[in-house]
Design an enzyme around this catalytic site. Structure first.
Site, PDB file in Angstrom:
ATOM      1  N   HIS A 508      -1.841   3.012  -1.238  1.00  0.00           N
ATOM      2  CA  HIS A 508      -3.028   3.114  -2.102  1.00  0.00           C
ATOM      3  C   HIS A 508      -2.728   4.001  -3.312  1.00  0.00           C
ATOM      4  O   HIS A 508      -2.963   3.595  -4.461  1.00  0.00           O
ATOM      5  CB  HIS A 508      -4.190   3.688  -1.285  1.00  0.00           C
ATOM      6  CG  HIS A 508      -5.461   3.823  -2.055  1.00  0.00           C
ATOM      7  ND1 HIS A 508      -6.504   2.931  -1.938  1.00  0.00           N
ATOM      8  CD2 HIS A 508      -5.884   4.752  -2.952  1.00  0.00           C
ATOM      9  CE1 HIS A 508      -7.495   3.291  -2.727  1.00  0.00           C
ATOM     10  NE2 HIS A 508      -7.147   4.405  -3.357  1.00  0.00           N
ATOM     11  N   GLU A 509      -2.226   5.187  -3.063  1.00  0.00           N
ATOM     12  CA  GLU A 509      -1.968   6.107  -4.172  1.00  0.00           C
ATOM     13  C   GLU A 509      -0.858   5.588  -5.071  1.00  0.00           C
ATOM     14  O   GLU A 509      -0.880   5.806  -6.293  1.00  0.00           O
ATOM     15  CB  GLU A 509      -1.630   7.506  -3.636  1.00  0.00           C
ATOM     16  CG  GLU A 509      -2.740   8.159  -2.825  1.00  0.00           C
ATOM     17  CD  GLU A 509      -4.090   8.155  -3.517  1.00  0.00           C
ATOM     18  OE1 GLU A 509      -4.124   8.170  -4.767  1.00  0.00           O
ATOM     19  OE2 GLU A 509      -5.114   8.128  -2.823  1.00  0.00           O
ATOM     20  N   HIS A 512      -2.312   3.299  -7.608  1.00  0.00           N
ATOM     21  CA  HIS A 512      -2.826   4.061  -8.758  1.00  0.00           C
ATOM     22  C   HIS A 512      -1.675   4.461  -9.677  1.00  0.00           C
ATOM     23  O   HIS A 512      -1.773   4.377 -10.910  1.00  0.00           O
ATOM     24  CB  HIS A 512      -3.524   5.337  -8.279  1.00  0.00           C
ATOM     25  CG  HIS A 512      -4.920   5.138  -7.791  1.00  0.00           C
ATOM     26  ND1 HIS A 512      -5.874   4.454  -8.508  1.00  0.00           N
ATOM     27  CD2 HIS A 512      -5.552   5.567  -6.652  1.00  0.00           C
ATOM     28  CE1 HIS A 512      -7.025   4.466  -7.843  1.00  0.00           C
ATOM     29  NE2 HIS A 512      -6.845   5.130  -6.719  1.00  0.00           N
ATOM     30  N   HIS A 515      -0.437   1.693 -11.858  1.00  0.00           N
ATOM     31  CA  HIS A 515      -1.402   1.434 -12.933  1.00  0.00           C
ATOM     32  C   HIS A 515      -1.166   2.401 -14.087  1.00  0.00           C
ATOM     33  O   HIS A 515      -1.230   2.032 -15.265  1.00  0.00           O
ATOM     34  CB  HIS A 515      -2.815   1.591 -12.373  1.00  0.00           C
ATOM     35  CG  HIS A 515      -3.873   0.976 -13.228  1.00  0.00           C
ATOM     36  ND1 HIS A 515      -5.221   1.157 -12.975  1.00  0.00           N
ATOM     37  CD2 HIS A 515      -3.820   0.182 -14.319  1.00  0.00           C
ATOM     38  CE1 HIS A 515      -5.927   0.489 -13.880  1.00  0.00           C
ATOM     39  NE2 HIS A 515      -5.101  -0.099 -14.710  1.00  0.00           N
TER      40      HIS A 515
END
Length: 736
Positions: A508-509, A512, A515
């Site tokens: 998940h991190e 980020h 991105h």
């Protein structure tokens, strides 16, 4: 641009001092204020009355560049306050908050600067020539000016500034209280209380015991002789997440689980037994109420009915009604599955002598169900997910998807330093560089993944430095970010062994991080995650989790820590089968938090503490299907909304989950490692950052508006709903 290692502009953390950072922040603000003073003086003498759009843009870009120094020094200080908080760091951080708030408010209300932006937009011919990223940044800046009170009369601007300053201080104090309450708790365990705990859990408790001994010695509570007389291992339960979950998932002692649960859900509340630390009350009750009152005052000043409208004005969702409908509709879809989840837990609870299932039983019984129904134990699969293997597999996955490679950089040491060795703020930290297919440097990131004292709980990505260039001064910088977790550290000579939940958190991190790092935008305000609507910013992160649920992906991230064997097929099958286990209850829990957040910020007049609790209880009555103890004070530790950026925006997790599920369905159609689909996702979502509206980016990738179908399917709700009501035909709605 032809980037080099120096374009990363890395921080020498080994030589960073709080007082130095303080001076750098003040110096940066002074220089920026001087720039604004000169602009004000020019305006008062009408020297800028006929300024051209071209000159206005040059002024705006010069001011943006001037603020890099502030972003850098304050960014480092804020980061250190989160990952290695000491009294000195905290003092300097909090001392600067009012100054920083006052500066931010001055910028947001500075009429001559605002006029520069208006001049650019009003010259429609000139504005049409700007690159999309620059045009979008200017549009977002104008919106920010409006939300900063630029149109308010002078007395109202002063009131607005005071509110902003007070809010920044209150949010920091709220966060301090949660951290201090978490760190203050320690429960020494006897041998009987250890029953059921796993080998890794016992190692965590023993490690917590050693930390507790050190605190007792440092505080003068015990002498060195008394500490030395304590047993080894010395088992202590704490509220740090790895320790807390180890007990709640495996401890046979139900009273111990309830004791720890109560301590966790009453942190920073009137029921917290550690009401005073260092002489200060840690109860967040009054702070929560004051934050809501100030946010409402801010909203009224800006002409909004309530703060929720302020929050939603910069998001994809259009209104409180739209968000509430989305959440309640999703709750209705999830409830049949949640009821099945709860019935299954209750059935098993009876087998373990529990007549009435309670919240402190859920994780424990859920683990028993997994072991029985799926032949799966988190502890049995933990050795198959050693952190180094998970990281190398994660890097292999993104290389296949996006054609990028990751290389770890040497860590700076006294014995061995090079031109490219990297300083760090803690011994556990690692630094990596990201390269494109043509071996061009893209950016860099730090991993700080283990729980420790003085570190804020949870996991996050800090987009410390955006991709940016300023040709007038020949300046260019590459994106750099910090990815932070609170995983179980390496123990007993073995690397950190992750649960699958921790694997998902890492993915998940890293989503980020990608991105932030893969952006091709060089206008800092809309590069990477900057400028992306808050309810869309979780799209890339939740999207990345899908590869940790795929058999091909799992094969790349798993091998036994001792034998190197692949995850056996029976365990792989069990892991994949358990994907939607308890997803109904988990979804209702997230909706409960999101709806509570939305409603307390949409209520006017602002709620006091009792009103906050009453709203939470009302939401639970509507949404939850499992009773919550009266003493539960979850809201007092809800840092996302009282100390973070999610106020009236916590719904973003479910909103973005809809987007990520629908985006991943494209990979399900084309092949999950299809490089063309990976390139399309990179080009339309990851590379463009906030340079276009998120809705536009999504539709450019998917070729249509988002549909809720994939989310319902991925969550396992479609089958549950069909079983619950076979005659009720569900229609597809395009929610976003």
């Amino acid at each position: 641009m032809n980037a080099t290692f120096t374009d990363l502009h890395l921080i020498d953390f080994a030589n960073v001092a709080p007082n130095t950072l303080h001076d750098e922040v003040i110096s940066a603000i002074d220089k920026a204020n001087t720039f604004l003073d000169d602009m004000t003086a020019a305006s008062e003498t009408n020297h800028d009355a006929d300024i051209s759009a071209e000159q206005a843009l040059m002024d705006v870009m010069a001011f943006d560049h001037l603020n890099l120094a502030l972003d850098r020094s304050w960014g480092v200080l804020s980061h250190l306050n989160s990952v290695t908080s000491t009294d000195d760091i905290r003092h300097v951080h909090h001392e600067l908050l009012p100054t920083l708030s006052a500066y931010g408010t001055r910028v947001g209300q500075h009429q001559p600067l605002f006029s520069r932006y208006q001049t650019i937009v009003n010259d429609t011919a000139f504005f049409a020539t700007l690159e999309p990223a620059r045009a979008r940044a200017i549009e977002l800046a104008l919106q920010s000016f409006e939300l900063s009170g630029v149109a308010l009369p002078t007395d109202k601007q002063e009131q607005f500034a005071a509110i902003q300053s007070k809010l920044s201080t209150l949010s920091a104090t709220f966060s301090d209280h949660v951290l201090d309450a978490t760190q203050a708790y320690a429960l020494v365990l006897n041998d009987e209380q250890l029953a059921g705990l796993t080998e890794s859990g016992l190692a965590l408790l023993a490690d917590a015991g050693e930390q507790h001994k050190a605190k007792l010695l440092a505080s003068g509570t015990l002498t060195q002789e008394e500490v030395s007389a304590l047993p080894t291992p010395y088992y202590v339960a704490s509220l740090n997440i790895p320790v807390y979950l180890a007990v709640m998932t495996h401890a046979d002692d139900r009273c111990l689980r309830e004791t720890l649960y109560r301590a966790y859900v009453t942190r920073a509340s009137e029921f917290d037994e550690h009401t005073n630390v260092k002489g200060d009350s840690l109860n967040n009750a009054a702070i929560m109420s004051e934050i809501l009152q100030l946010r409402e005052q801010k909203a009224k000043l800006l002409g909004f009915e309530h703060y929720a409208d302020v929050s939603l004005s910069t998001k994809m969702a259009d209104s409180v009604a739209e968000v509430e409908t989305f959440l309640r509709d999703l709750a209705a879809q999830a409830t049949p599955a949640a009821k099945q989840d709860l019935a299954q837990l209750q059935q098993y609870a009876h087998d373990y002598g529990i007549d009435e299932l309670q919240p402190w039983d859920s994780a424990y019984i859920a683990e028993k169900v997994k072991q029985t129904e799926f032949s799966l134990s988190q502890e049995e699969i933990r050795p198959y997910f050693p952190l180094p293997k998970v990281i190398s597999g994660l890097f292999a996955i993104v290389e296949r998807l996006y054609g990028i490679t990751v290389k770890e950089q040497p860590i700076e040491s006294i014995e061995n330093t090079t031109d490219q060795s990297v300083s760090r703020w803690h011994g556990d930290v690692r630094f990596y560089q990201l390269f494109d297919a043509d071996n061009q440097l893209i950016g860099g990131f730090y991993f700080d993944l283990f729980a420790r004292s003085g570190k804020r709980g949870g996991a996050w990505m800090n987009g410390f430095q955006a991709r940016y260039s300023y040709e007038e001064q020949g300046h260019q910088q590459l994106p750099v970010c910090f990815m932070v977790g609170n995983f179980t550290p390496a123990l007993d000579g073995k690397p950190s062994l992750l649960t699958h939940d921790e694997v998902l958190t890492l993915f998940h991190e890293f989503g980020h991080g990608l991105h932030h790092l893969l952006t091709q935008v060089t206008v800092g305000d809309v590069a990477g995650v900057n400028g992306v609507e808050w309810d869309a910013v979780e799209l890339p992160s939740q999207f990345m989790e899908n590869w940790a649920w795929d058999a091909e992906g799992i094969a790349l991230i798993s091998s036994h820590v001792e034998t190197g064997d692949a995850l056996p097929k029976d365990k792989l099958d069990a892991l994949l089968a358990v994907k939607n286990f308890q997803s109904g209850l988990q979804t209702l829990r997230q909706i409960e938090f999101a709806l509570f957040d939305l409603l307390i910020h949409a209520h006017t007049p602002a709620l006091d503490y009792e009103g906050i609790l009453a709203t939470l209880n009302a939401v639970r009555s509507d949404i939850a299907i499992m009773q919550t103890p009266d003493y539960n004070r979850f809201a007092n530790g809800f840092s996302h909304i009282f100390a973070g950026g999610y106020a009236a925006g916590y719904y973003s997790y479910k909103w973005a989950e809809l987007l990520s599920a629908d985006a991943f369905s494209k990979f399900e159609e084309d092949g999950i490692f299809n490089p063309n689909t990976g390139k399309a996702f990179r080009d339309t979502i990851l590379s463009v950052g906030g340079s276009f509206p998120a809705k536009t980016n999504f539709e450019n990738f998917r070729g249509r508006s988002a549909s809720i179908d994939a989310l319902l399917r991925h969550s396992g709700f479609a089958n549950a709903n069909a079983a619950a009501n076979a005659d009720n035909t569900q229609t597809t709605r395009e929610v976003i």
